[in-house]
Design a protein around this motif. Structure first.
Motif, PDB file in Angstrom:
ATOM      1  N   UNK A 180       0.902  -1.173   0.077  1.00 52.78           N
ATOM      2  CA  UNK A 180      -0.070  -0.152  -0.031  1.00 52.78           C
ATOM      3  C   UNK A 180       1.037   1.244  -0.143  1.00 52.78           C
ATOM      4  N   UNK A 181       0.890   1.998  -1.036  1.00 52.48           N
ATOM      5  CA  UNK A 181       1.658   3.164  -1.205  1.00 52.48           C
ATOM      6  C   UNK A 181       0.734   4.508  -0.663  1.00 52.48           C
ATOM      7  N   UNK A 182       1.063   5.065   0.632  1.00 56.22           N
ATOM      8  CA  UNK A 182       0.191   6.197   1.104  1.00 56.22           C
ATOM      9  C   UNK A 182      -0.245   5.827   2.113  1.00 56.22           C
ATOM     10  N   UNK A 183      -0.057   6.641   3.243  1.00 54.38           N
ATOM     11  CA  UNK A 183      -0.579   6.175   4.496  1.00 54.38           C
ATOM     12  C   UNK A 183      -1.487   7.415   5.184  1.00 54.38           C
ATOM     13  N   UNK A 184      -2.221   8.026   4.195  1.00 58.48           N
ATOM     14  CA  UNK A 184      -3.353   9.198   4.506  1.00 58.48           C
ATOM     15  C   UNK A 184      -4.540   8.345   4.698  1.00 58.48           C
ATOM     16  N   UNK A 185      -5.612   9.294   4.565  1.00 62.96           N
ATOM     17  CA  UNK A 185      -6.863   8.654   4.878  1.00 62.96           C
ATOM     18  C   UNK A 185      -7.185   7.506   3.979  1.00 62.96           C
ATOM     19  N   UNK A 186      -7.281   7.519   2.518  1.00 60.79           N
ATOM     20  CA  UNK A 186      -7.355   6.686   1.609  1.00 60.79           C
ATOM     21  C   UNK A 186      -6.480   5.508   1.924  1.00 60.79           C
ATOM     22  N   UNK A 187      -5.132   5.553   2.233  1.00 59.81           N
ATOM     23  CA  UNK A 187      -4.195   4.252   2.496  1.00 59.81           C
ATOM     24  C   UNK A 187      -4.532   3.891   3.778  1.00 59.81           C
ATOM     25  N   UNK A 188      -4.789   4.401   4.838  1.00 56.17           N
ATOM     26  CA  UNK A 188      -5.416   3.929   6.269  1.00 56.17           C
ATOM     27  C   UNK A 188      -6.705   3.038   6.072  1.00 56.17           C
ATOM     28  N   UNK A 189      -7.814   3.267   5.068  1.00 50.28           N
ATOM     29  CA  UNK A 189      -8.921   2.833   4.704  1.00 50.28           C
ATOM     30  C   UNK A 189      -8.415   1.617   3.995  1.00 50.28           C
ATOM     31  N   UNK A 190      -7.444   1.493   3.040  1.00 53.06           N
ATOM     32  CA  UNK A 190      -7.200   0.251   2.572  1.00 53.06           C
ATOM     33  C   UNK A 190      -6.540  -0.587   3.313  1.00 53.06           C
ATOM     34  N   UNK A 191      -5.926  -0.286   4.595  1.00 52.84           N
ATOM     35  CA  UNK A 191      -5.391  -1.283   5.472  1.00 52.84           C
ATOM     36  C   UNK A 191      -6.355  -1.829   6.198  1.00 52.84           C
ATOM     37  N   UNK A 192      -7.548  -1.244   6.612  1.00 50.82           N
ATOM     38  CA  UNK A 192      -8.502  -1.886   7.619  1.00 50.82           C
ATOM     39  C   UNK A 192      -9.346  -2.779   6.760  1.00 50.82           C
ATOM     40  N   UNK A 193      -9.446  -2.190   5.500  1.00 51.45           N
ATOM     41  CA  UNK A 193     -10.330  -3.116   4.515  1.00 51.45           C
ATOM     42  C   UNK A 193      -9.589  -4.364   4.393  1.00 51.45           C
ATOM     43  N   UNK A 215      -0.118   4.004  10.446  1.00 55.43           N
ATOM     44  CA  UNK A 215      -0.373   2.704   9.551  1.00 55.43           C
ATOM     45  C   UNK A 215      -0.271   1.740  10.586  1.00 55.43           C
ATOM     46  N   UNK A 216       0.947   1.499  11.188  1.00 56.26           N
ATOM     47  CA  UNK A 216       1.150   0.229  11.929  1.00 56.26           C
ATOM     48  C   UNK A 216       0.105   0.151  13.096  1.00 56.26           C
ATOM     49  N   UNK A 217      -0.353   1.257  13.488  1.00 57.11           N
ATOM     50  CA  UNK A 217      -1.370   1.303  14.674  1.00 57.11           C
ATOM     51  C   UNK A 217      -2.746   0.726  13.919  1.00 57.11           C
ATOM     52  N   UNK A 218      -2.969   0.887  12.478  1.00 54.77           N
ATOM     53  CA  UNK A 218      -3.929   0.441  11.834  1.00 54.77           C
ATOM     54  C   UNK A 218      -3.809  -1.043  11.634  1.00 54.77           C
ATOM     55  N   UNK A 219      -2.733  -1.459  11.564  1.00 53.45           N
ATOM     56  CA  UNK A 219      -2.630  -3.057  11.342  1.00 53.45           C
ATOM     57  C   UNK A 219      -1.423  -3.460  10.040  1.00 53.45           C
ATOM     58  N   UNK A 220      -0.785  -2.307   9.767  1.00 49.77           N
ATOM     59  CA  UNK A 220       0.457  -2.588   8.738  1.00 49.77           C
ATOM     60  C   UNK A 220       1.100  -3.563   9.168  1.00 49.77           C
ATOM     61  N   UNK A 221       1.581  -4.631   8.826  1.00 50.68           N
ATOM     62  CA  UNK A 221       2.578  -5.390   8.977  1.00 50.68           C
ATOM     63  C   UNK A 221       4.008  -5.028   8.697  1.00 50.68           C
ATOM     64  N   UNK A 222       4.399  -4.471   7.912  1.00 53.55           N
ATOM     65  CA  UNK A 222       5.750  -3.771   7.577  1.00 53.55           C
ATOM     66  C   UNK A 222       5.583  -2.514   7.106  1.00 53.55           C
TER      67      UNK A 222
END
Length: 352
Positions: A180-193, A215-222
């Motif tokens: 996932x490139x970008x950890x703004x609002x869209x990227x965070x939505x992508x992570x949780x989805x 992003x890590x707090x939202x669930x990113x693994x790396x």
């Protein structure tokens, strides 16, 4: 009704008082209680699309000022037209804003978001920066049940756009890396989805260490900090091999330039963000590598319904968001423009 309108590109929005519209035919009037603030609003406020080879003004494509922006809309039905069915005054509903012409091939395939003659709310129709919006038919209204209306408002664009992009990334094994490139609002939505759909290997790339922490707090693994040189190598190292799927929620010249060389054979970049720019692609590598560049724009009405159902299931975590009174809209726009927002801002109509 009140609305905050853009009269001139990049100028402060002006508060305007005007008559509240009366519904005709199948129209429904929704009093807006919550409206998410989106980077698309910033682009339209600036009035210019970066198309890579040239800059295109919104006026040149028929979007005339003044504009009432805002397309992540939640509110209460306050009036219905004589032909409206399936909705009652007092119903609280999420609004699907990506309205099409209803007659073209895309619309008949239930992909109104791809309509060439589309008139989305907050773009070609007055949107949620007003106290009321006119929705042409009740089918565009979605019951969110007990979900938080502020968070649900963000599903109409940020959530839906991310959901549609993630669906294009499927099928993928749960343990296969998706970048996932970008950890703004869209990227965070992508992570949780991705997490809600059971994905177990999410690699997030961003220029900001603060956003990577979010992003890590939202669930990113790396995570990979995309500053300096060798971003491609660091992406590949983080994954452990060339990458099969990259979802680019920034999508500018720089992000595509470091993402494309990272692709494995059969790999794909799902291009979502609208920050603009261009890239030169070696045609031989596209063919020999079996590579794909896939554009993804918002999502369909059914995809929004599916996303709301996913949220209702309890599997979808909330992204960070904050309330801002709609009267402070210019301050909120400035913060988003300057990159000083984690997650999403949701504009809230003040109680009378």
């Amino acid at each position: 009704m009140r609305s905050w309108q853009v009269f001139q590109a990049s100028e402060v929005l002006r508060e305007i008082e005007e008559a509240t519209p009366e519904p005709v035919g199948s129209e429904v009037i929704v009093s807006v209680s919550h409206c998410g603030l989106c980077h698309s609003d910033i682009t339209l406020w600036k009035g210019i699309f970066d198309m890579g080879e040239k800059m295109v003004s919104i006026d040149s494509i028929g979007m005339k000022h003044p504009l009432t922006l805002g397309h992540e809309i939640f509110g209460t039905v306050t009036a219905i037209g004589p032909e409206a069915t399936g909705v009652e005054i007092g119903d609280r509903r999420l609004v699907y804003p990506w309205l099409g012409c209803g007659e073209c091939d895309a619309c008949r395939a239930n992909q109104e978001n791809l309509c060439m003659q589309g008139k989305p709310l907050g773009m070609r129709r007055p949107g949620g920066f007003g106290s009321h919006v006119v929705v042409p038919h009740s089918r565009y209204l979605i019951d969110i049940g007990d979900l938080d209306p502020a968070l649900a408002a963000t599903y109409a664009c940020s959530g839906l756009t991310a959901y549609s992009a993630v669906r294009k990334a499927m099928p993928a094994r749960p343990d296969e890396a998706i970048v996932v490139v970008g950890a703004g609002g869209l990227g965070l939505s992508g992570i949780v989805i991705l997490k809600a759909l059971g994905h177990e290997n999410i690699v997030v790339v961003d220029v900001s260490e603060d956003k990577l922490e979010t992003a890590r707090n939202a669930g990113a693994h790396t995570t990979v900090l995309s500053v300096g040189e060798d971003v491609t190598r660091r992406m590949v190292d983080a994954v452990g091999r060339p990458v099969r799927t990259i979802i680019d929620f920034v999508n500018n010249s720089e992000t595509v330039a470091f993402s494309f060389p990272a692709l494995a054979r059969g790999g794909r970049i799902i291009m979502v963000g609208m920050f603009g720019g261009q890239i030169t692609i070696p045609t031989m590598r596209m063919a020999q590598g079996g590579l794909s560049l896939i554009g993804s724009i918002t999502g369909s009405l059914q995809e929004l319904r599916d996303l709301v159902d996913l949220a209702k299931s309890g599997k979808l975590a909330a992204i960070p968001y904050e309330y801002v009174p709609k009267s402070k809209i210019n301050d909120a726009m400035a913060r988003l423009h300057e990159g000083r927002v984690k997650g999403r801002i949701v504009l809230q109509e003040e109680m009378a």
